[in-house]
Design a protein around this motif. Structure first.
Motif, PDB file in Angstrom:
ATOM      1  N   ALA A   1       0.830  -1.211   0.000  1.00  0.00           N
ATOM      2  CA  ALA A   1       0.000   0.000   0.000  1.00  0.00           C
ATOM      3  C   ALA A   1       0.861   1.256   0.000  1.00  0.00           C
ATOM      4  CB  ALA A   1      -0.928  -0.003   1.208  1.00  0.00           C
ATOM      5  N   ILE A   2       1.881   1.292   0.837  1.00  0.00           N
ATOM      6  CA  ILE A   2       2.733   2.480   0.899  1.00  0.00           C
ATOM      7  C   ILE A   2       3.521   2.649  -0.390  1.00  0.00           C
ATOM      8  CG2 ILE A   2       4.749   3.469   2.057  1.00  0.00           C
ATOM      9  CD1 ILE A   2       3.581   2.482   4.675  1.00  0.00           C
ATOM     10  N   ALA A   3       4.000   1.550  -0.947  1.00  0.00           N
ATOM     11  CA  ALA A   3       4.756   1.637  -2.194  1.00  0.00           C
ATOM     12  C   ALA A   3       3.871   2.131  -3.339  1.00  0.00           C
ATOM     13  CB  ALA A   3       5.364   0.282  -2.537  1.00  0.00           C
ATOM     14  N   SER A   4       2.664   1.589  -3.452  1.00  0.00           N
ATOM     15  CA  SER A   4       1.790   2.004  -4.548  1.00  0.00           C
ATOM     16  C   SER A   4       1.312   3.439  -4.369  1.00  0.00           C
ATOM     17  CB  SER A   4       0.608   1.046  -4.687  1.00  0.00           C
ATOM     18  OG  SER A   4      -0.151   1.048  -3.511  1.00  0.00           O
ATOM     19  N   VAL A   5       0.973   3.825  -3.141  1.00  0.00           N
ATOM     20  CA  VAL A   5       0.544   5.197  -2.893  1.00  0.00           C
ATOM     21  C   VAL A   5       1.708   6.162  -3.120  1.00  0.00           C
ATOM     22  CG1 VAL A   5      -0.173   6.778  -1.052  1.00  0.00           C
ATOM     23  CG2 VAL A   5      -1.375   4.650  -1.381  1.00  0.00           C
ATOM     24  N   GLY A   6       2.902   5.773  -2.707  1.00  0.00           N
ATOM     25  CA  GLY A   6       4.074   6.620  -2.955  1.00  0.00           C
ATOM     26  C   GLY A   6       4.341   6.814  -4.433  1.00  0.00           C
ATOM     27  N   LEU A   7       4.198   5.746  -5.214  1.00  0.00           N
ATOM     28  CA  LEU A   7       4.386   5.854  -6.661  1.00  0.00           C
ATOM     29  C   LEU A   7       3.322   6.754  -7.278  1.00  0.00           C
ATOM     30  CD1 LEU A   7       5.977   4.903  -9.145  1.00  0.00           C
ATOM     31  CD2 LEU A   7       4.339   3.031  -9.329  1.00  0.00           C
ATOM     32  N   LEU A   8       2.078   6.588  -6.848  1.00  0.00           N
ATOM     33  CA  LEU A   8       1.006   7.442  -7.359  1.00  0.00           C
ATOM     34  C   LEU A   8       1.213   8.906  -6.970  1.00  0.00           C
ATOM     35  CD1 LEU A   8      -2.101   5.137  -6.745  1.00  0.00           C
ATOM     36  CD2 LEU A   8      -1.052   5.737  -8.937  1.00  0.00           C
ATOM     37  N   MET A   9       1.727   9.135  -5.763  1.00  0.00           N
ATOM     38  CA  MET A   9       2.003  10.510  -5.342  1.00  0.00           C
ATOM     39  C   MET A   9       3.119  11.119  -6.176  1.00  0.00           C
ATOM     40  SD  MET A   9       1.607  10.069  -1.171  1.00  0.00           S
ATOM     41  CE  MET A   9       2.756  11.338  -0.817  1.00  0.00           C
ATOM     42  N   LEU A  10       4.157  10.349  -6.472  1.00  0.00           N
ATOM     43  CA  LEU A  10       5.286  10.868  -7.252  1.00  0.00           C
ATOM     44  C   LEU A  10       4.903  11.158  -8.697  1.00  0.00           C
ATOM     45  CD1 LEU A  10       8.243   8.708  -5.920  1.00  0.00           C
ATOM     46  CD2 LEU A  10       7.838  11.142  -5.552  1.00  0.00           C
ATOM     47  N   THR A  11       3.979  10.390  -9.258  1.00  0.00           N
ATOM     48  CA  THR A  11       3.571  10.614 -10.643  1.00  0.00           C
ATOM     49  C   THR A  11       2.441  11.624 -10.752  1.00  0.00           C
ATOM     50  OG1 THR A  11       2.070   8.723 -10.543  1.00  0.00           O
ATOM     51  CG2 THR A  11       4.297   8.313 -11.376  1.00  0.00           C
ATOM     52  N   GLY A  12       1.936  12.104  -9.636  1.00  0.00           N
ATOM     53  CA  GLY A  12       0.899  13.129  -9.656  1.00  0.00           C
ATOM     54  C   GLY A  12      -0.493  12.594  -9.907  1.00  0.00           C
ATOM     55  N   ARG A  13      -0.712  11.327  -9.745  1.00  0.00           N
ATOM     56  CA  ARG A  13      -2.016  10.731 -10.002  1.00  0.00           C
ATOM     57  C   ARG A  13      -2.910  10.673  -8.775  1.00  0.00           C
ATOM     58  NH1 ARG A  13      -0.324   5.639 -13.827  1.00  0.00           N
ATOM     59  NH2 ARG A  13       0.735   6.901 -15.397  1.00  0.00           N
ATOM     60  N   ILE A  14      -2.358  11.016  -7.641  1.00  0.00           N
ATOM     61  CA  ILE A  14      -3.137  10.964  -6.403  1.00  0.00           C
ATOM     62  C   ILE A  14      -2.837  12.222  -5.590  1.00  0.00           C
ATOM     63  CG2 ILE A  14      -1.434   9.750  -5.008  1.00  0.00           C
ATOM     64  CD1 ILE A  14      -3.677   8.081  -3.833  1.00  0.00           C
ATOM     65  N   ASN A  15      -3.829  12.651  -4.847  1.00  0.00           N
ATOM     66  CA  ASN A  15      -3.685  13.824  -3.999  1.00  0.00           C
ATOM     67  C   ASN A  15      -2.691  13.527  -2.866  1.00  0.00           C
ATOM     68  OD1 ASN A  15      -4.063  16.115  -2.472  1.00  0.00           O
ATOM     69  ND2 ASN A  15      -6.252  15.806  -2.148  1.00  0.00           N
ATOM     70  N   TRP A  16      -1.804  14.467  -2.580  1.00  0.00           N
ATOM     71  CA  TRP A  16      -0.809  14.273  -1.524  1.00  0.00           C
ATOM     72  C   TRP A  16      -1.467  14.083  -0.165  1.00  0.00           C
ATOM     73  CZ3 TRP A  16       4.528  13.902  -1.516  1.00  0.00           C
ATOM     74  CH2 TRP A  16       5.128  13.984  -2.767  1.00  0.00           C
ATOM     75  N   ARG A  17      -2.582  14.743   0.042  1.00  0.00           N
ATOM     76  CA  ARG A  17      -3.277  14.626   1.324  1.00  0.00           C
ATOM     77  C   ARG A  17      -3.804  13.208   1.531  1.00  0.00           C
ATOM     78  NH1 ARG A  17      -7.887  18.840   3.433  1.00  0.00           N
ATOM     79  NH2 ARG A  17      -8.063  17.981   5.507  1.00  0.00           N
ATOM     80  N   TYR A  18      -4.380  12.611   0.490  1.00  0.00           N
ATOM     81  CA  TYR A  18      -4.865  11.237   0.586  1.00  0.00           C
ATOM     82  C   TYR A  18      -3.705  10.271   0.794  1.00  0.00           C
ATOM     83  CZ  TYR A  18      -6.949   6.788  -0.654  1.00  0.00           C
ATOM     84  OH  TYR A  18      -7.344   5.469  -0.633  1.00  0.00           O
ATOM     85  N   GLY A  19      -2.614  10.483   0.099  1.00  0.00           N
ATOM     86  CA  GLY A  19      -1.435   9.633   0.255  1.00  0.00           C
ATOM     87  C   GLY A  19      -0.870   9.693   1.665  1.00  0.00           C
ATOM     88  N   ALA A  20      -0.812  10.902   2.206  1.00  0.00           N
ATOM     89  CA  ALA A  20      -0.319  11.054   3.578  1.00  0.00           C
ATOM     90  C   ALA A  20      -1.256  10.376   4.568  1.00  0.00           C
ATOM     91  CB  ALA A  20      -0.162  12.528   3.915  1.00  0.00           C
TER      92      ALA A  20
END
Length: 107
Positions: A62-81
């Motif tokens: 989960a952390i790896a996939s959310v981190g990748l999505l955060m780095l590529t700009g596909r997910i909101n940083w707030r949701y990732g955090a």
């Protein structure tokens, strides 16, 4: 000279009171109520499942996939955090509860 003796006596009295206080706090261990064996066993199984190997692998993915999505700009940083903070809370729950219990016992 009298002030020094008074300070030493006060420090010694404080040490004795602190030692008695911690002994009384240690004597207040919570015991499982009689007949709660199956419930305690079920809760311990749930704890083992939530904090075991499977949960650790799921959290890493989960952390790896959310981190990748955060780095590529596909997910909101707030949701990732929020996801990452949730994993910290899940695996740090025992430490958080121990801290709350020690704070409540000290007050």
């Amino acid at each position: 000279m009298t002030t020094s003796l008074l300070n030493r006596a006060t420090a010694a009295l404080g040490t004795v009171i602190a030692a008695a206080w911690t002994t009384a706090a240690a004597a207040q261990e919570l015991a499982d109520p009689q007949g709660s064996g199956p419930i305690v066993g079920a809760v311990r199984w749930l704890q083992g499942t939530l904090l075991g190997t499977v949960a650790t692998v799921v959290a890493v993915i989960a952390i790896a996939s959310v981190g990748l999505l955060m780095l590529t700009g596909r997910i909101n940083w707030r949701y990732g955090a929020t996801v990452i903070l949730g994993c910290f809370i899940l695996f740090g729950a025992a430490s958080i509860v121990a801290g709350i219990q020690s704070t409540a016992g000290a007050g």
